[in-house]
Write a protein that holds these residues in place. Sequence first.
Motif, short mmCIF file in Angstrom:
data_model
loop_
_atom_site.label_atom_id
_atom_site.label_comp_id
_atom_site.label_asym_id
_atom_site.label_seq_id
_atom_site.Cartn_x
_atom_site.Cartn_y
_atom_site.Cartn_z
N ALA A 197 0.83 -1.21 0.00
CA ALA A 197 0.00 0.00 0.00
C ALA A 197 0.87 1.25 0.00
O ALA A 197 0.61 2.19 -0.77
CB ALA A 197 -0.92 -0.01 1.22
N ARG A 198 1.90 1.28 0.82
CA ARG A 198 2.80 2.43 0.86
C ARG A 198 3.46 2.67 -0.49
O ARG A 198 3.56 3.79 -0.96
CB ARG A 198 3.88 2.25 1.93
CG ARG A 198 3.52 2.79 3.27
CD ARG A 198 4.72 2.85 4.20
NE ARG A 198 5.41 1.59 4.37
CZ ARG A 198 5.05 0.63 5.20
NH1 ARG A 198 3.98 0.78 5.95
NH2 ARG A 198 5.74 -0.48 5.29
N GLN A 199 3.92 1.60 -1.11
CA GLN A 199 4.62 1.74 -2.39
C GLN A 199 3.71 2.25 -3.50
O GLN A 199 4.16 2.97 -4.38
CB GLN A 199 5.24 0.41 -2.80
CG GLN A 199 6.39 -0.02 -1.92
CD GLN A 199 7.53 0.99 -1.94
OE1 GLN A 199 7.89 1.53 -2.98
NE2 GLN A 199 8.07 1.27 -0.77
N PHE A 200 2.44 1.88 -3.45
CA PHE A 200 1.50 2.30 -4.49
C PHE A 200 0.74 3.57 -4.11
O PHE A 200 -0.05 4.08 -4.90
CB PHE A 200 0.52 1.17 -4.82
CG PHE A 200 1.16 0.06 -5.60
CD1 PHE A 200 1.45 0.22 -6.95
CD2 PHE A 200 1.50 -1.13 -4.99
CE1 PHE A 200 2.06 -0.80 -7.67
CE2 PHE A 200 2.10 -2.16 -5.71
CZ PHE A 200 2.39 -1.99 -7.04
N ARG A 224 -6.37 -4.86 -0.12
CA ARG A 224 -7.26 -5.98 0.22
C ARG A 224 -8.43 -6.08 -0.76
O ARG A 224 -8.85 -7.17 -1.14
CB ARG A 224 -7.77 -5.84 1.66
CG ARG A 224 -6.69 -6.09 2.68
CD ARG A 224 -7.27 -6.06 4.10
NE ARG A 224 -6.21 -5.90 5.05
CZ ARG A 224 -5.85 -4.74 5.61
NH1 ARG A 224 -6.51 -3.63 5.34
NH2 ARG A 224 -4.86 -4.69 6.46
N ARG A 225 -8.97 -4.92 -1.15
CA ARG A 225 -10.08 -4.92 -2.12
C ARG A 225 -9.63 -5.50 -3.45
O ARG A 225 -10.35 -6.28 -4.09
CB ARG A 225 -10.64 -3.51 -2.30
CG ARG A 225 -11.91 -3.51 -3.15
CD ARG A 225 -12.53 -2.14 -3.31
NE ARG A 225 -11.68 -1.29 -4.14
CZ ARG A 225 -11.11 -0.16 -3.74
NH1 ARG A 225 -11.27 0.29 -2.51
NH2 ARG A 225 -10.36 0.54 -4.56
N TYR A 226 -8.42 -5.15 -3.89
CA TYR A 226 -7.89 -5.72 -5.13
C TYR A 226 -7.85 -7.25 -5.05
O TYR A 226 -8.18 -7.94 -6.00
CB TYR A 226 -6.48 -5.21 -5.43
CG TYR A 226 -6.38 -3.75 -5.83
CD1 TYR A 226 -7.49 -2.99 -6.21
CD2 TYR A 226 -5.14 -3.13 -5.84
CE1 TYR A 226 -7.37 -1.66 -6.56
CE2 TYR A 226 -5.01 -1.79 -6.21
CZ TYR A 226 -6.12 -1.07 -6.57
OH TYR A 226 -5.99 0.24 -6.93
N GLU A 227 -7.46 -7.76 -3.88
CA GLU A 227 -7.44 -9.22 -3.71
C GLU A 227 -8.86 -9.77 -3.80
O GLU A 227 -9.10 -10.78 -4.48
CB GLU A 227 -6.80 -9.60 -2.39
CG GLU A 227 -6.72 -11.10 -2.21
CD GLU A 227 -6.16 -11.52 -0.87
OE1 GLU A 227 -5.75 -12.69 -0.79
OE2 GLU A 227 -6.15 -10.72 0.08
N GLU A 228 -9.80 -9.12 -3.13
CA GLU A 228 -11.20 -9.57 -3.17
C GLU A 228 -11.76 -9.54 -4.59
O GLU A 228 -12.59 -10.38 -4.95
CB GLU A 228 -12.06 -8.69 -2.26
CG GLU A 228 -11.80 -8.90 -0.80
CD GLU A 228 -12.49 -7.87 0.08
OE1 GLU A 228 -13.30 -7.07 -0.44
OE2 GLU A 228 -12.21 -7.86 1.29
N ILE A 234 -0.76 -5.91 -9.38
CA ILE A 234 -1.29 -4.65 -8.86
C ILE A 234 -0.82 -3.49 -9.72
O ILE A 234 -1.61 -2.60 -10.06
CB ILE A 234 -0.87 -4.45 -7.39
CG1 ILE A 234 -1.53 -5.51 -6.51
CG2 ILE A 234 -1.23 -3.05 -6.91
CD1 ILE A 234 -0.96 -5.58 -5.10
N LYS A 235 0.44 -3.51 -10.07
CA LYS A 235 1.00 -2.44 -10.91
C LYS A 235 0.25 -2.36 -12.24
O LYS A 235 -0.15 -1.27 -12.67
CB LYS A 235 2.48 -2.72 -11.15
CG LYS A 235 3.20 -1.66 -11.91
CD LYS A 235 4.68 -2.02 -12.02
CE LYS A 235 5.45 -1.03 -12.84
NZ LYS A 235 6.87 -1.40 -12.94
#
Length: 71
Positions: free
Chosen positions: A16-19, A27-31, A55-56
């Motif tokens: 999260a920090r990196q993005f 977590r939503r992206y995973e869901e 994610i990127k």
Amino acid sequence: MALKTHDRFYSVSEAARQFGVSSDTIRRYEEEGIFQARRVLNNHRGLDAENIEAIKAHRQRIRARGRCTKG
């Protein structure tokens, strides 16, 4: 991305920090099925290099569509 992607796992908060988004966004992206985290020590989510790349790519697609990228 400044994140080094070699043989290790990253926590949700590290990603999260990196993005520049919230942990809830990761977590939503995973869901949503953008990536599938593994469970590591103490049953925490662990993101590997493949997850980080997913994610990127997802965030690049969001920006390309002009959608808001707030956490």
